[in-house]
Design an enzyme around this catalytic site. Structure first.
Site, PDB file in Angstrom:
ATOM      1  CD  GLU A 198     -40.460  -9.202  14.939  1.00 10.82           C
ATOM      2  OE1 GLU A 198     -40.083  -8.728  14.696  1.00 10.82           O
ATOM      3  OE2 GLU A 198     -39.872  -8.930  15.755  1.00 10.82           O
TER       4      GLU A 198
ATOM      5  CE  LYS B 150     -34.434 -17.124  21.652  1.00  5.78           C
ATOM      6  NZ  LYS B 150     -36.096 -16.529  21.981  1.00  5.78           N
TER       7      LYS B 150
ATOM      8  CE  LYS C 104     -32.510 -13.680  19.408  1.00  5.11           C
ATOM      9  NZ  LYS C 104     -33.556 -13.180  19.878  1.00  5.11           N
TER      10      LYS C 104
ATOM     11  NE  ARG D  24     -32.452   1.748  10.945  1.00  3.09           N
ATOM     12  CZ  ARG D  24     -32.800   0.618  10.457  1.00  3.09           C
ATOM     13  NH1 ARG D  24     -31.986   0.692   9.548  1.00  3.09           N
ATOM     14  NH2 ARG D  24     -34.458   0.493  10.419  1.00  3.09           N
TER      15      ARG D  24
ATOM     16  CB  VAL E 164     -30.060 -17.686  25.570  1.00  4.86           C
ATOM     17  CG1 VAL E 164     -30.639 -19.212  25.383  1.00  4.86           C
ATOM     18  CG2 VAL E 164     -28.923 -18.026  24.096  1.00  4.86           C
TER      19      VAL E 164
HETATM   20  N1  LIG Z   1     -37.226  -8.460  21.603  1.00  5.18           N
HETATM   21  C1  LIG Z   1     -36.819  -8.911  22.682  1.00  5.18           C
HETATM   22  O1  LIG Z   1     -37.698  -8.938  23.555  1.00  5.18           O
HETATM   23  C2  LIG Z   1     -35.573  -9.248  22.435  1.00  5.18           C
HETATM   24  C3  LIG Z   1     -35.057 -10.491  23.790  1.00  5.18           C
HETATM   25  C4  LIG Z   1     -34.182 -10.690  23.524  1.00  5.18           C
HETATM   26  C5  LIG Z   1     -32.843 -10.786  22.548  1.00  5.18           C
HETATM   27  N2  LIG Z   1     -33.407  -9.846  21.316  1.00  5.18           N
HETATM   28  C6  LIG Z   1     -32.130  -9.621  20.716  1.00  5.18           C
HETATM   29  O2  LIG Z   1     -31.694  -8.142  20.655  1.00  5.18           O
HETATM   30  C7  LIG Z   1     -31.315  -7.424  19.759  1.00  5.18           C
HETATM   31  C8  LIG Z   1     -32.228  -6.187  19.226  1.00  5.18           C
HETATM   32  O3  LIG Z   1     -33.685  -6.613  19.306  1.00  5.18           O
HETATM   33  P1  LIG Z   1     -34.909  -5.046  19.897  1.00  5.18           P
HETATM   34  O4  LIG Z   1     -36.170  -6.392  19.541  1.00  5.18           O
HETATM   35  O5  LIG Z   1     -34.667  -4.676  20.733  1.00  5.18           O
HETATM   36  O6  LIG Z   1     -34.852  -4.754  18.069  1.00  5.18           O
HETATM   37  P2  LIG Z   1     -36.005  -3.870  17.598  1.00  5.18           P
HETATM   38  O7  LIG Z   1     -37.211  -3.535  18.169  1.00  5.18           O
HETATM   39  O8  LIG Z   1     -35.935  -3.869  15.832  1.00  5.18           O
HETATM   40  O9  LIG Z   1     -34.620  -2.220  17.822  1.00  5.18           O
HETATM   41  C9  LIG Z   1     -33.007  -2.783  16.968  1.00  5.18           C
HETATM   42  C10 LIG Z   1     -32.907  -1.241  16.661  1.00  5.18           C
HETATM   43  O10 LIG Z   1     -31.838  -0.918  16.151  1.00  5.18           O
HETATM   44  C11 LIG Z   1     -31.555   0.412  15.470  1.00  5.18           C
HETATM   45  N3  LIG Z   1     -30.542   0.157  14.539  1.00  5.18           N
HETATM   46  C12 LIG Z   1     -30.583  -0.074  13.183  1.00  5.18           C
HETATM   47  N4  LIG Z   1     -30.179  -0.436  11.847  1.00  5.18           N
HETATM   48  C13 LIG Z   1     -28.888   0.676  13.097  1.00  5.18           C
HETATM   49  C14 LIG Z   1     -27.668   1.209  12.270  1.00  5.18           C
HETATM   50  N5  LIG Z   1     -27.813   0.859  11.409  1.00  5.18           N
HETATM   51  N6  LIG Z   1     -27.830   1.974  13.156  1.00  5.18           N
HETATM   52  C15 LIG Z   1     -27.921   2.544  14.584  1.00  5.18           C
HETATM   53  N7  LIG Z   1     -28.923   2.049  14.596  1.00  5.18           N
HETATM   54  C16 LIG Z   1     -29.969   1.178  14.303  1.00  5.18           C
HETATM   55  C17 LIG Z   1     -32.987   0.607  15.124  1.00  5.18           C
HETATM   56  O11 LIG Z   1     -33.191   2.197  14.880  1.00  5.18           O
HETATM   57  P3  LIG Z   1     -34.281   2.630  14.345  1.00  5.18           P
HETATM   58  O12 LIG Z   1     -35.747   1.753  15.382  1.00  5.18           O
HETATM   59  O13 LIG Z   1     -34.443   3.491  13.263  1.00  5.18           O
HETATM   60  O14 LIG Z   1     -34.576   1.333  13.208  1.00  5.18           O
HETATM   61  C18 LIG Z   1     -33.198   0.109  15.913  1.00  5.18           C
HETATM   62  O15 LIG Z   1     -34.231   1.380  16.967  1.00  5.18           O
HETATM   63  C19 LIG Z   1     -31.873  -8.559  18.496  1.00  5.18           C
HETATM   64  O16 LIG Z   1     -30.525  -9.119  18.324  1.00  5.18           O
HETATM   65  C20 LIG Z   1     -32.444  -9.265  19.066  1.00  5.18           C
HETATM   66  O17 LIG Z   1     -32.480 -11.122  18.627  1.00  5.18           O
HETATM   67  C21 LIG Z   1     -34.300  -9.074  21.885  1.00  5.18           C
END
Ligand SMILES: NC(=O)c1ccc[n+]([C@@H]2O[C@H](COP(=O)([O-])OP(=O)(O)OC[C@H]3O[C@@H](n4cnc5c(N)ncnc54)[C@H](OP(=O)(O)O)[C@@H]3O)[C@@H](O)[C@H]2O)c1
Length: 440
Positions: A197, A212, A112, A51, A139
């Site tokens: 969070e 998961k 997930k 974004r 997961v």
């Molecule tokens: N965090 C972890 O350690 C972890 C572990 C395992 C799995 N996951 C999974 O991985 C996925 C991502 O998690 P995350 O922690 O990386 O999330 P995050 O930090 O919130 O990142 C999401 C990204 O997507 C972007 N985004 C949102 N809406 C968008 C759109 N319409 N077009 C383009 N980009 C968009 C956001 O941009 P902005 O920054 O500009 O809002 C942000 O850069 C989720 O499904 C989560 O469940 C996460």
């Protein structure tokens, strides 16, 4: 054909550059040489979408890459072979995945929630379109548990799977245990440190772990397990006293995700439970995750690692990309199911209420004579036998905690007894009932 096979690199595009997207990008650039040596060809980052996107903050060595804030542009770009959906949620992420598949791209996702909700439909669309789908990172971030269930121990018939699948809950519980701190205080600290969070509901109520577990149970048993099938209870009510009493009994407390198969069906639950202190899962502390699997033939195996974090999760994402890149490059048409079974059956879910277990019942009461007798009488009405009564010294007689452990009893009896006991006027708080999992 030979020269095409040796010449062609594979191009990936990433949608979402948050925690996991940026971790994946770091690995793709920092390890590009190592990855190319393993593959025998290069895995290029060709497009990036988020974004907000700041080209200056992209890692050095990212190469010739186009950036966009429009995910549609990325998923339809002719140069891109594999799209990584790292946005999260079930709205935009779903569109990204659907459109990528529609445009003939293979898809890697860490999502997930989306995969537990409608992964099977997405897989069906992908296989019809002749593209690959992988979601290892969804997961236990850094633990390759999909790979284990799909390939590593695929020959076995899995009977039981227990896991600690949410690092935030495990961090909170093990900090309560380590410092006798209160739940709310530890949660606030975890938020300040970025481990939890701002809205912690999905973690502390067990919903994240439930998605998961739905995926793991599906992969383990070949029965499509949905989140609605899983009995779920969060950790908000766990207090330092619960750990003290549990320790007296030789136990600790974890948010335990369990999937058990019997001849009649499967039982699935996410709930705080007492587990023996010498159980292997009891040694899982802080933000770590673990999965313990028992197979009919291979017996017990155990998997441990970081459950989240940009780079541990990024390793899972990029490893999926590498696996799919080989298939994409070879133009392999035989698609293998990311759900470990080429065909899934509907899940035969058994009610957990019928399971017999010993229980740990914690009460907070306004002290007066006759309380234990009243509670024991109520338990006897449901044919539940008292095993032990524990009471640590406490000053506040208007909020006096104590514990009754009971011998193995079905959950429906415990629930009915606890409901009645909750109505006594000497109760300062609703009783807390936790199963004692002796078999982990
Ligand atoms: N965090 C972890 O350690 C972890 C572990 C395992 C799995 N996951 C999974 O991985 C996925 C991502 O998690 P995350 O922690 O990386 O999330 P995050 O930090 O919130 O990142 C999401 C990204 O997507 C972007 N985004 C949102 N809406 C968008 C759109 N319409 N077009 C383009 N980009 C968009 C956001 O941009 P902005 O920054 O500009 O809002 C942000 O850069 C989720 O499904 C989560 O469940 C996460």
């Amino acid at each position: 054909l030979l020269s095409w096979r040796f010449m062609r690199d594979v191009n990936v595009g990433i949608v979402g550059l948050g925690n996991v997207g940026s971790g994946s990008l770091t690995i793709l650039t920092a390890n590009s040489g190592e990855i190319a040596r393993k593959l025998g060809f290069r895995l290029n980052v060709r497009g990036l979408c988020s974004r907000t996107i700041r080209t200056k903050s992209l890692p050095a060595g990212v190469g010739e890459v186009f950036t966009t804030t429009d995910w549609f542009e990325l998923v339809t770009h002719p140069d891109i072979d594999i799209v990584a959906e790292l946005v999260g949620g079930t709205t935009v992420a779903h569109q990204v995945v659907d459109e990528a598949i529609r445009h003939g791209k293979s898809v890697v996702t860490a999502n997930k929630e989306l995969m537990a909700d409608c992964g099977l439909e997405i897989w069906s669309a992908a296989s019809q379109a002749g593209v690959h789908l992988a979601f290892e990172a969804s997961v236990c971030g850094g633990i390759p548990i999909h790979h284990v269930l799909r390939d590593g121990i695929a020959a076995d018939r899995i009977q039981t799977l227990f896991g600690i699948l949410n690092g935030t809950c495990n961090y909170i519980l093990t900090e309560i245990e380590r410092r006798q701190a209160k739940f709310d205080d530890v949660l606030r600290e975890a938020q300040a440190l970025g481990y939890a969070e701002a809205d912690p509901t999905a973690d502390v109520e067990g919903y994240d772990a439930r998605s998961k577990l739905a995926l793991l149970a599906t992969l383990a048993f070949g029965q499509r397990t949905r989140v609605a099938d899983i009995y779920t209870e969060g950790i908000r009510r766990i207090s330092p006293e619960d750990f003290e009493y549990a320790a007296q009994l030789g136990y600790t407390i974890r948010l335990l995700c369990g999937a058990r198969r019997s001849a009649d069906g499967i039982r699935v639950s996410v709930r705080p439970a007492l587990i023996p202190k010498d159980a292997i899962l009891a040694s899982v502390h802080g933000g770590y995750n673990a999965v313990w699997v028992r197979g009919a033939h291979g017996q017990d195996t155990f998997y441990y690692g970081k459950g989240a974090g940009p780079e541990p999760t990024g390793v899972a994402v990029v490893s999926d990309m590498m696996r799919l890149a080989r298939d994409v490059r070879e133009r392999r048409c035989q698609l293998s199911s990311p759900f470990a079974y080429q065909t899934l059956e509907p899940a035969r879910i058994l009610p957990i209420e019928d399971e017999r277990k010993p229980w740990f019942l914690r009460f907070r009461v306004k002290d007066r004579p006759g309380i234990i007798a009243a509670l024991a009488t109520t338990l006897a009405e449901w044919a539940v036998s008292v095993d032990a009564v524990l009471q640590l010294p406490a000053k506040d007689k208007q909020n006096l905690p104590f514990v009754i452990t009971v011998e193995a009893a079905p959950e429906h009896a415990i629930r009915a007894a606890v409901r009645k006991m909750g109505d006594y006027d000497f109760m300062a708080d609703a009783p807390l009932a936790l199963p004692m999992e002796t078999g982990v």
